[in-house]
Design a protein around this motif. Structure first.
Motif, PDB file in Angstrom:
ATOM      1  N   PHE A  93     -14.767   1.908  -2.900  1.00  0.00           N
ATOM      2  CA  PHE A  93     -16.213   1.850  -3.161  1.00  0.00           C
ATOM      3  C   PHE A  93     -16.873   3.146  -2.665  1.00  0.00           C
ATOM      4  CE2 PHE A  93     -20.595   1.046  -2.132  1.00  0.00           C
ATOM      5  CZ  PHE A  93     -21.050   0.265  -3.184  1.00  0.00           C
ATOM      6  N   VAL A  94     -16.503   3.579  -1.467  1.00  0.00           N
ATOM      7  CA  VAL A  94     -17.052   4.834  -0.931  1.00  0.00           C
ATOM      8  C   VAL A  94     -16.652   6.011  -1.823  1.00  0.00           C
ATOM      9  CG1 VAL A  94     -17.015   6.433   1.030  1.00  0.00           C
ATOM     10  CG2 VAL A  94     -17.094   3.958   1.426  1.00  0.00           C
ATOM     11  N   ASN A  95     -15.383   6.045  -2.222  1.00  0.00           N
ATOM     12  CA  ASN A  95     -14.910   7.119  -3.118  1.00  0.00           C
ATOM     13  C   ASN A  95     -15.729   7.182  -4.403  1.00  0.00           C
ATOM     14  OD1 ASN A  95     -12.923   7.745  -1.355  1.00  0.00           O
ATOM     15  ND2 ASN A  95     -11.219   7.193  -2.661  1.00  0.00           N
ATOM     16  N   THR A  96     -16.087   6.009  -4.912  1.00  0.00           N
ATOM     17  CA  THR A  96     -16.816   5.944  -6.184  1.00  0.00           C
ATOM     18  C   THR A  96     -18.232   6.461  -6.042  1.00  0.00           C
ATOM     19  OG1 THR A  96     -15.489   3.996  -6.742  1.00  0.00           O
ATOM     20  CG2 THR A  96     -17.432   4.397  -8.092  1.00  0.00           C
ATOM     21  N   GLU A  97     -18.844   6.214  -4.898  1.00  0.00           N
ATOM     22  CA  GLU A  97     -20.234   6.645  -4.717  1.00  0.00           C
ATOM     23  C   GLU A  97     -20.347   8.132  -4.352  1.00  0.00           C
ATOM     24  OE1 GLU A  97     -22.997   5.283  -5.388  1.00  0.00           O
ATOM     25  OE2 GLU A  97     -22.341   3.256  -5.863  1.00  0.00           O
ATOM     26  N   ILE A  98     -19.297   8.721  -3.794  1.00  0.00           N
ATOM     27  CA  ILE A  98     -19.375  10.141  -3.392  1.00  0.00           C
ATOM     28  C   ILE A  98     -19.643  11.068  -4.579  1.00  0.00           C
ATOM     29  CG2 ILE A  98     -17.911  12.061  -2.593  1.00  0.00           C
ATOM     30  CD1 ILE A  98     -16.944  10.169  -0.365  1.00  0.00           C
ATOM     31  N   PRO A  99     -18.904  10.973  -5.710  1.00  0.00           N
ATOM     32  CA  PRO A  99     -19.259  11.843  -6.848  1.00  0.00           C
ATOM     33  C   PRO A  99     -20.610  11.510  -7.454  1.00  0.00           C
ATOM     34  CG  PRO A  99     -17.468  10.354  -7.437  1.00  0.00           C
ATOM     35  CD  PRO A  99     -17.668  10.230  -5.966  1.00  0.00           C
ATOM     36  N   ASN A 100     -21.116  10.310  -7.181  1.00  0.00           N
ATOM     37  CA  ASN A 100     -22.447   9.965  -7.703  1.00  0.00           C
ATOM     38  C   ASN A 100     -23.541  10.824  -7.077  1.00  0.00           C
ATOM     39  OD1 ASN A 100     -21.454   8.039  -9.423  1.00  0.00           O
ATOM     40  ND2 ASN A 100     -21.779   6.333  -7.996  1.00  0.00           N
ATOM     41  N   VAL A 101     -23.264  11.394  -5.901  1.00  0.00           N
ATOM     42  CA  VAL A 101     -24.231  12.323  -5.290  1.00  0.00           C
ATOM     43  C   VAL A 101     -24.358  13.576  -6.159  1.00  0.00           C
ATOM     44  CG1 VAL A 101     -24.664  13.808  -3.285  1.00  0.00           C
ATOM     45  CG2 VAL A 101     -23.828  11.466  -2.957  1.00  0.00           C
ATOM     46  N   ARG A 102     -23.183  14.084  -6.614  1.00  0.00           N
ATOM     47  CA  ARG A 102     -23.195  15.247  -7.515  1.00  0.00           C
ATOM     48  C   ARG A 102     -23.877  14.907  -8.840  1.00  0.00           C
ATOM     49  NH1 ARG A 102     -17.588  15.880 -10.018  1.00  0.00           N
ATOM     50  NH2 ARG A 102     -18.413  13.987 -10.950  1.00  0.00           N
ATOM     51  N   ASP A 103     -23.655  13.668  -9.310  1.00  0.00           N
ATOM     52  CA  ASP A 103     -24.151  13.267 -10.633  1.00  0.00           C
ATOM     53  C   ASP A 103     -25.553  12.679 -10.588  1.00  0.00           C
ATOM     54  OD1 ASP A 103     -21.621  14.023 -11.366  1.00  0.00           O
ATOM     55  OD2 ASP A 103     -20.847  11.980 -11.563  1.00  0.00           O
ATOM     56  N   LYS A 104     -26.234  12.768  -9.458  1.00  0.00           N
ATOM     57  CA  LYS A 104     -27.497  12.056  -9.270  1.00  0.00           C
ATOM     58  C   LYS A 104     -28.511  12.363 -10.377  1.00  0.00           C
ATOM     59  CE  LYS A 104     -31.229  11.614  -5.812  1.00  0.00           C
ATOM     60  NZ  LYS A 104     -32.289  12.357  -6.488  1.00  0.00           N
ATOM     61  N   GLU A 105     -28.709  13.629 -10.666  1.00  0.00           N
ATOM     62  CA  GLU A 105     -29.733  13.981 -11.652  1.00  0.00           C
ATOM     63  C   GLU A 105     -29.349  13.482 -13.043  1.00  0.00           C
ATOM     64  OE1 GLU A 105     -32.503  15.189 -10.690  1.00  0.00           O
ATOM     65  OE2 GLU A 105     -31.823  15.392  -8.601  1.00  0.00           O
ATOM     66  N   GLY A 106     -28.081  13.712 -13.415  1.00  0.00           N
ATOM     67  CA  GLY A 106     -27.627  13.285 -14.735  1.00  0.00           C
ATOM     68  C   GLY A 106     -27.653  11.773 -14.889  1.00  0.00           C
ATOM     69  N   VAL A 129     -28.272   5.369 -15.442  1.00  0.00           N
ATOM     70  CA  VAL A 129     -27.213   4.758 -14.632  1.00  0.00           C
ATOM     71  C   VAL A 129     -27.694   4.684 -13.193  1.00  0.00           C
ATOM     72  CG1 VAL A 129     -24.861   5.005 -13.759  1.00  0.00           C
ATOM     73  CG2 VAL A 129     -25.368   5.565 -16.140  1.00  0.00           C
ATOM     74  N   ARG A 130     -27.753   3.462 -12.625  1.00  0.00           N
ATOM     75  CA  ARG A 130     -28.307   3.265 -11.285  1.00  0.00           C
ATOM     76  C   ARG A 130     -27.174   3.255 -10.263  1.00  0.00           C
ATOM     77  NH1 ARG A 130     -31.581  -1.503 -10.426  1.00  0.00           N
ATOM     78  NH2 ARG A 130     -32.951  -0.221  -9.139  1.00  0.00           N
ATOM     79  N   THR A 131     -27.129   4.291  -9.459  1.00  0.00           N
ATOM     80  CA  THR A 131     -26.140   4.403  -8.387  1.00  0.00           C
ATOM     81  C   THR A 131     -26.891   4.482  -7.053  1.00  0.00           C
ATOM     82  OG1 THR A 131     -26.152   6.817  -8.478  1.00  0.00           O
ATOM     83  CG2 THR A 131     -24.593   5.669  -9.926  1.00  0.00           C
ATOM     84  N   LEU A 132     -26.147   4.466  -5.959  1.00  0.00           N
ATOM     85  CA  LEU A 132     -26.799   4.549  -4.647  1.00  0.00           C
ATOM     86  C   LEU A 132     -27.654   5.813  -4.505  1.00  0.00           C
ATOM     87  CD1 LEU A 132     -24.216   3.235  -2.002  1.00  0.00           C
ATOM     88  CD2 LEU A 132     -26.492   2.328  -2.508  1.00  0.00           C
ATOM     89  N   PRO A 133     -27.118   7.018  -4.845  1.00  0.00           N
ATOM     90  CA  PRO A 133     -27.970   8.215  -4.707  1.00  0.00           C
ATOM     91  C   PRO A 133     -29.211   8.164  -5.588  1.00  0.00           C
ATOM     92  CG  PRO A 133     -25.663   8.839  -4.917  1.00  0.00           C
ATOM     93  CD  PRO A 133     -25.731   7.370  -5.210  1.00  0.00           C
TER      94      PRO A 133
END
Length: 313
Positions: free
Chosen positions: A205-218, A224-228
Motif C-alpha cells: 500500500f505504501v509502495n503504491t502511494e509513493i509514485p502517486n506523489v510524483r503523479d499528483k498533478e496528473g 483519480v483520487r489518491t492520498l497526495p
C-alpha cells in the motif's frame, strides 16, 4: 620531444576526455536495455520473483515454480496497465509512455504470452494456484477498465476510488506473493503466514502511494483520487510513516507472541527501514521517478540478507 613537465598539464585532460567519451558510449549502448528493463515492467517482474523467494524462505517452504509464475503475472498485468493508460500517463511519465507507445504492439503480444504461460504453469500447483493466477487479471479489469456502468459520482474505474484503488493493488499482490508459494508447496496457513501477508499488504500500500506523489498533478487533472491529491504531500508522508510504524508494531507483537522468530522480524524490519528512507526523501528531491523505483526495491535488501547465506553453503 615533450618533457614530463610539459605533459603534466595535458595528459590528465586527454584521459578525462577519453573517460567521458567511454562513459558516453557505454551509456548510449546500454540505454535500450535500461529502458526495456524499467519501462516494460521487467524490473517489477524480477522484484516479484525475489519477493516470492523471500517469502518461501521466511515460511520455510521449498522452492517451486511460484516465483516464475509471479514474475510472469506481474509483467503481464503491469504491461497491460501501462498500455491502457497511455494517454493519462503521458502527463505523469512521458519518457516511459513514449517507450511503451513505440513498442506497444510487441508489448500486447508479450503480455498475452506471459499471462498465458503463468496460467499454464499455475496448473502444476493445483486448483488453488490456478485460481490465484486468475486473480491479477480479474483485479486489473476491476481496477483499470471502465466496467462500472454509472454511479452518481461519475466513477467508472476502481482506480478512481479514493483508498480503494491502492488497497486493491496491495491485497491482490500480497495474495500472489504470499499465497502462491503456499499452494505450490501444499502448506497450510498459519499465524506466521498471516503476519507475512499483512506485512506485504501494508508495505505494498505504501509502495503504491509513493509514485502517486510524483503523479499528483496528473491524477488531479484526470480525476483519480489518491492520498497526495486528497490530503496533500505533507499529510501523505505522515500517513505513510504511520502505516510503516503500524507494520513495525505488528512485527514486534508477532515476535513477542513467538509467531515469528528474531531473524525473521529483523529481515522484515530492514525492509521497513529502507521504505521509511524513501518516504523521507519524498518532496526533497526532483527525481521522484527514481524514488518510485527505489520504493519497489525496498524488499530487495531483505531478499539479499536471506539468500546470500544460502549461496555460501
Amino acid at each position: 620531444m615533450p618533457t614530463d613537465a610539459q605533459n603534466s598539464g595535458k595528459q590528465p585532460d586527454i584521459e578525462s576526455v577519453r573517460n567521458r567519451s567511454l562513459i558516453t558510449r557505454l551509456s548510449t549502448l546500454t540505454r535500450p536495455v535500461r529502458n526495456l528493463f524499467l519501462y516494460s515492467s521487467v524490473y517489477l517482474a524480477v522484484i516479484a520473483m525475489a519477493e516470492v523467494v523471500l517469502v518461501s524462505k521466511l515460511l520455510a517452504l521449498p522452492l517451486t515454480p511460484a516465483p516464475v509464475v509471479a514474475g510472469l503475472l506481474t509483467f503481464a498485468v503491469y504491461g497491460n496497465d501501462r498500455l491502457t493508460d497511455l494517454e493519462t500517463d503521458a502527463k505523469t511519465a512521458p519518457a516511459r509512455t513514449a517507450f511503451v507507445r513505440r513498442y506497444q504492439d510487441g508489448f500486447y503480444v508479450l503480455a498475452a504470452i506471459a499471462y498465458g504461460l503463468a496460467v499454464a504453469l499455475s496448473v502444476l500447483g493445483g486448483p488453488i494456484s490456478f485460481g490465484l493466477s486468475l486473480l491479477p487479471g480479474v483485479f486489473w479489469i476491476l481496477y483499470a477498465c471502465d466496467w462500472i456502468p454509472s454511479l452518481p459520482s461519475g466513477t467508472q474505474r476502481l482506480k478512481e476510488v479514493f483508498l480503494l484503488n491502492s488497497t486493491l493493488v496491495a491485497v491482490a499482490w500480497a495474495l500472489i506473493i504470499v499465497c502462491l508459494p503456499l499452494t505450490y508447496a501444499g502448506a497450510a496457513a498459519s499465524p506466521a503466514v498471516g503476519v507475512v501477508f499483512l506485512f506485504f499488504v501494508l508495505a505494498t500500500f505504501v509502495n503504491t502511494e509513493i509514485p502517486n506523489v510524483r503523479d499528483k498533478e496528473g491524477d488531479s487533472e484526470i480525476g483519480v483520487r489518491t492520498l497526495p491529491v486528497v490530503v496533500g504531500v505533507r499529510w501523505t508522508k505522515y500517513i505513510l510513516y504511520g502505516i510503516t510504524t503500524l507494520t513495525a508494531v505488528l512485527l514486534g507483537v508477532a515476535f513477542v507472541a513467538n509467531i515469528i522468530n528474531f531473524s525473521e522480524a529483523v529481515v522484515l524490519l530492514v525492509s521497513l527501514l529502507f521504505l521509511n528512507g524513501v518516504i523521507f526523501c519524498l518532496n526533497r528531491t526532483e527525481n521522484d521517478s527514481a524514488l518510485a523505483v527505489a520504493a519497489e526495491c525496498t524488499r530487495l535488501p531483505a531478499f539479499v540478507i536471506v539468500v546470500l547465506p544460502l549461496l555460501s553453503q
